[in-house]
Design an enzyme around this catalytic site. Structure first.
Site, PDB file in Angstrom:
ATOM      1  N   HIS A 131       9.184  -2.991   0.758  1.00  0.00           N
ATOM      2  CA  HIS A 131       8.300  -2.520   1.494  1.00  0.00           C
ATOM      3  C   HIS A 131       7.300  -3.127   2.477  1.00  0.00           C
ATOM      4  CE1 HIS A 131       7.359   1.237  -0.791  1.00  0.00           C
ATOM      5  NE2 HIS A 131       8.077   0.782  -2.060  1.00  0.00           N
ATOM      6  N   LYS A 189      -7.360   2.712   5.394  1.00  0.00           N
ATOM      7  CA  LYS A 189      -6.216   1.894   4.934  1.00  0.00           C
ATOM      8  C   LYS A 189      -6.548   0.482   4.449  1.00  0.00           C
ATOM      9  CE  LYS A 189      -4.383   2.620   8.929  1.00  0.00           C
ATOM     10  NZ  LYS A 189      -2.966   3.202   8.642  1.00  0.00           N
ATOM     11  N   THR A 224       1.839   5.902   5.205  1.00  0.00           N
ATOM     12  CA  THR A 224       2.181   7.254   4.798  1.00  0.00           C
ATOM     13  C   THR A 224       0.763   8.072   5.194  1.00  0.00           C
ATOM     14  OG1 THR A 224       1.511   6.481   2.582  1.00  0.00           O
ATOM     15  CG2 THR A 224       3.764   7.132   2.864  1.00  0.00           C
TER      16      THR A 224
END
Length: 910
Positions: free
Chosen positions: A446, A637, A745
């Site tokens: 990731h 975020k 995302t």
């Protein structure tokens, strides 16, 4: 039959009282008010079976509404209205009310005289959960009968958010529950707001795991999510005098109606101790035992009667704990010391993209892996539902029946633990055990940030998991033999590829362990996967190119469209039907409506409604008057240097300075919102939050600026706040330095909900630009190769500072205390960072970013052109469904086939 106007779920509705008619109201509504002439409201009634939604609040109060009926619904209309929210049949509503009252009475032991709002929420949650239970049991029976290959998704984070509304959407209960709750005299939105977020994740990685569980259930996969039931999830963020303050997230304080404890499946997990080598094998002895108690949460698929399981482990001390282990001599102290064991599942580490080598964290990682593997092997051996008899003992079949996906390196210990079980306990020869392990495990990476890669000190390992360290050494020995045979004499390569890093403190490189011990390694966006192959894991790619894959991330359209933006879902369904909810690629059909005036108008109207609703929420919480016609420019975020909230700040300051300089010019008004949590120990991230709030204080109180620019820091950003912010956004900020964001995302959520993106060619932005068309997304800044070239020649921030007057002015204002007059040097660390130590090259992209923002403002002045680009984005977002991602994992990594078949409902005969 009478009709009544009600205000409900922030919308005005006309409701039929009495029997639900087959006909639909015509769209002229006569309203009578005592002593006043009748008024008319025409058109735009979204008709559900027994309700209509008025798209604007009426300007009157009412006592009675009368009206006429028009033509019956066509079959197409009936199907359409039933499917997006589900049918509110009379029997359904009556049943729900009965069960609600039953739970209030028998489960919560309350009556309506003493029940609180929270009691009503729990009664509703239990009522909805009743609809899951039969399907849940039937699903597990179905898996035991069919004996499919099972998928185990191991993740230290599951960022689930709230469950109630999502469950109602997936079971098609939303309308019936709305109606039942309304008839009970309660407010659905109020009840939904009582539910605590299950915040068992930091950000993207944990939310991705949650979307994946939804998709695995919706695609009929026999899949299980395994993680830790943290008593305290990601901290609640409060902003006090502009600073982030962390508060514990005690999300279980009132209980969790969605989980079921399973003490009968409690498993022992061992720590510490030593190893003994005997002729018949190795024994791990003198260990300290902690028990893992599983809690199961149902995960419903979308209207297919499949309910999968998320199993989270909670740490419990065994009864005899400490009395013999610690020999403390005091019974009271021994009981108190049980906490040491139970701390394992106490709290989620609040670090995103940052490795913290704490013993407790390593304990958590092994705890979840050891408990889960015992469960996996138990389930593999027993093939009949409810049977305790062992039916399968041939471990050669394990890879045919079990797929283990490691969500990043946090569950990497699954590899040595599976080896330990197979070699030490099941007595398999090493080579056979290794073959089984590699074919069973797969690894998702990731991040490319070096500070995020897990490297555990050998000493810590030796103390906590002595047997696993021996196994890792043996894996490494064999791995390096293979490297040496393929690349003879290349000692440098061997050093780079070793699982054990020498030099200074010896460490185990967990990413290397995952690559060697897995049959598939994937990145989460095409550009990210390419970077892994070209740089971070280049040596491994050259040795085993067949292992490397890409699986671009996705989001579940159920939560991130149908649930959080029902208005948009309905407008889309009116044009193309509802099948897009299960097959998001069908959104491409919207391309034929790009120039359709009515569709453009409907999309714009839904956005405006969402903005009005969010503006009301913001005014209530932040006491700042929002201009709902301004552009909602949102960056939400985790707060991190690489995500470059500082670049956003520099744009805000530049825009502010321009308005001050030319106050009479026609500026495109903006409300800029930035939200996110900073890791508690991350000084720079906390300073970034303080800077954003300081800029907001100056800008929002400047009368010259007025409502043309407002700056809001969104406090305590989490799943539930995202569900409000995403549908309201006009502009989505995705501005990381190229080559640093693995995927993102949030960018996909905004795209699907009709926001335009301003971003760099990084992560999934690259693929978003392809899908929507580069003309329909605002791309700026350096590409990956530009960043690499700059790294080679050296990045000099002063050069930009001296050359660009507006940049210099902004930095001088921050440095000179313009935004912190009481503490002029408050932001000296940030200025110092940007001028001298900025790994993420904010200044290098500043000029292009500002120019790109000018293009955004110019387009916003042409509403119709703007909405056309929005439609291109929505139509292009089909690729970013987690259903597509999971289908690819299933076929290309796990070797299972997704299915859209329904299984029998609990009340159907088998």
């Amino acid at each position: 039959m009478t009709l009544q106007l009600i205000h409900f779920k922030s919308k005005w509705q006309i409701v039929f009282l009495g029997a639900i008619p087959e006909e639909v109201r015509c769209n002229i509504i006569h309203l009578h008010k005592d002593g006043e002439t009748e008024r008319k409201a025409t058109g735009n009634c979204h008709h559900h079976i027994n309700t209509f939604l008025l798209l604007a609040p009426p300007l009157w109060t009412h006592t009675q509404i009368s009206g006429t009926m028009s033509k019956p619904l066509s079959d197409h209309d009936k199907r359409k209205q039933i499917s997006v929210r589900g049918l509110a049949g009379v029997e359904n509503v009556t049943d729900l009310k009965t069960n609600f009252n039953r739970h209030l009475h028998f489960t919560l032991v309350k009556d309506r005289n003493v029940a609180t709002r929270r009691d009503y929420y729990f009664a509703l949650a239990n009522t909805v959960r009743d609809h899951l239970v039969g399907r849940w049991i039937r699903t597990q029976q179905h898996y035991y009968e069919k004996d499919p290959k099972r998928v185990y998704y191991l993740s230290l984070e599951f960022y689930m958010g709230r469950t109630l509304q999502n469950t109602m959407v997936n079971l098609a209960l939303e309308n019936a529950c709305d109606e039942a709750v309304y008839q009970l005299g309660l407010d659905m939105e109020e009840l939904e707001d009582i539910e605590e977020d299950a915040g068992l994740g930091n950000g993207g990685l944990g939310r991705l795991a949650a979307c994946f569980l939804d998709s695995m259930a919706s695609l009929g996969l026999a899949a299980y999510g395994y993680g830790i039931r943290y008593e305290f999830g990601i901290f609640n963020q409060k902003i006090v005098n502009g600073w982030q303050v962390e508060e514990a997230d005690d999300w279980l304080r009132y209980g969790n109606p969605w989980e079921k404890a399973r003490p009968e499946y409690m498993r022992p997990v061992h720590f510490y101790g030593r190893t003994e080598h005997h002729p018949d094998g190795v024994k791990w002895v003198d260990t300290q035992v902690v028990l893992a108690l599983p809690y199961d949460t149902p995960v419903p698929g979308y209207r297919n009667n499949v309910v999968n399981t998320m199993r989270l482990w909670s740490a419990k001390a065994p009864c005899e704990f400490n009395l013999k282990d610690f020999n403390v001599g005091g019974y009271i102290q021994a009981v108190l010391d049980r906490n040491l064991a139970e701390n394992i599942s106490r709290v989620l580490y609040p670090n995103d993209n940052f490795f913290e080598g704490k013993e407790l964290r390593l304990k958590q990682e092994y705890f979840v892996v050891a408990a889960t593997l015992q469960d996996i092997i138990r389930r593999f051996k027993v093939s009949k539902f409810g049977s305790r008899e062992i039916a399968r003992t041939d471990f050669n079949k394990l890879p045919e029946k079990v797929a283990i996906q490691l969500n990043d390196t946090h569950p990497a210990l699954a590899i040595p633990e599976l080896m330990r079980v197979l070699v030490d306990e099941e007595k398999l020869p090493w080579d056979k055990a290794w073959d089984i392990t590699v074919r069973t495990c797969a690894y998702t990476n990731h991040t490319v940030l070096p500070e995020a890669l897990e490297r555990w000190p050998i000493d810590l390992f030796q103390n906590l998991l002595p047997r696993h360290l021996e196994i890792i050494y043996e894996i490494n020995r064999r791995h390096l033999e293979r490297v040496a045979s393929l690349f003879p004499g290349d000692t440098d390569r061997m050093r780079r590829m070793s699982l054990i890093e020498e030099g200074g403190i010896k460490r185990v490189n967990m990413a290397h362990l995952c690559i060697v011990g897995a049959h598939a390694v994937n990145g989460v966006a095409r550009i990210h996967s390419d970077i892994l192959k070209a740089t971070v894991f280049k040596d491994f790619y050259e040795m085993d190119p067949h292992k490397f894959q890409n699986k671009t991330n996705g989001i579940t359209p159920r939560r991130w469209l149908v649930m959080c933006n029902p208005g948009l879902a309905e407008v889309i369904a009116e044009r193309i039907g509802e099948d897009f909810i299960r097959d998001l690629d069908q959104l491409k059909k919207l391309l034929k409506f790009v120039n359709d005036e009515a569709f453009i108008r409907d999309v714009a109207k839904v956005k405006q409604e969402n903005k009005l609703k969010f503006a009301t929420h913001l005014e209530e919480h932040y006491k700042v008057k929002i201009n709902p016609n301004s552009m909602f420019d949102i960056q939400v975020k985790r707060i991190h240097e690489y995500k470059r909230q500082l670049l956003n700040c520099l744009h805000i300051i530049t825009f502010y300075n321009r308005i001050k300089k030319e106050p009479n010019k026609q500026w495109s008004p903006r409300t800029i919102m930035i939200g996110g949590k900073a890791a508690p120990g991350y000084h720079t991230a906390k300073m970034i939050i303080r800077l954003i709030t300081a800029i907001g204080e100056v800008v929002n109180n400047d009368p010259v600026v007025g409502d043309r620019l407002k700056v809001i820091f969104l406090e305590n950003y989490r799943v539930t706040l995202a569900e409000k912010a995403v549908p309201a956004a006009d502009l989505s900020e995705q501005i990381s330095t190229a080559g640093t964001e693995a995927s993102g995302t949030g960018n996909m959520k905004f795209m699907l909900n009709g926001a335009l993106t301003i971003g760099t060619m990084d992560g999934a932005n690259v693929e978003m630009a392809e899908e929507a068309g580069e003309d329909n997304i605002f791309i700026f800044g350096m590409r990956v190769e530009d960043v690499e070239a700059m790294d080679k020649k050296g990045y000099n921030a002063s050069e930009y500072y001296n050359r660009i007057p507006e940049l210099k002015q902004a930095i001088d204002q921050i440095a000179g205390g313009f935004f912190s007059p009481k503490q002029p040097d408050l932001f000296k660390d940030i200025v110092n960072l940007l001028m001298h130590h900025d790994r993420f090259k904010v200044f290098a992209d500043y000029e292009d970013y500002i120019k790109c923002q000018e293009k955004v403002s110019a387009l916003y002045k042409k509403p119709k052109e703007w909405v056309k680009k929005v439609i291109y984005n929505i139509a292009g977002s089909g690729k970013f469904s987690s259903d597509r991602t999971i289908s690819q994992y299933a076929r290309e990594i796990w070797g299972v086939e997704p299915s859209l078949e329904k299984i029998a409902a609990p009340d159907d005969p088998k």
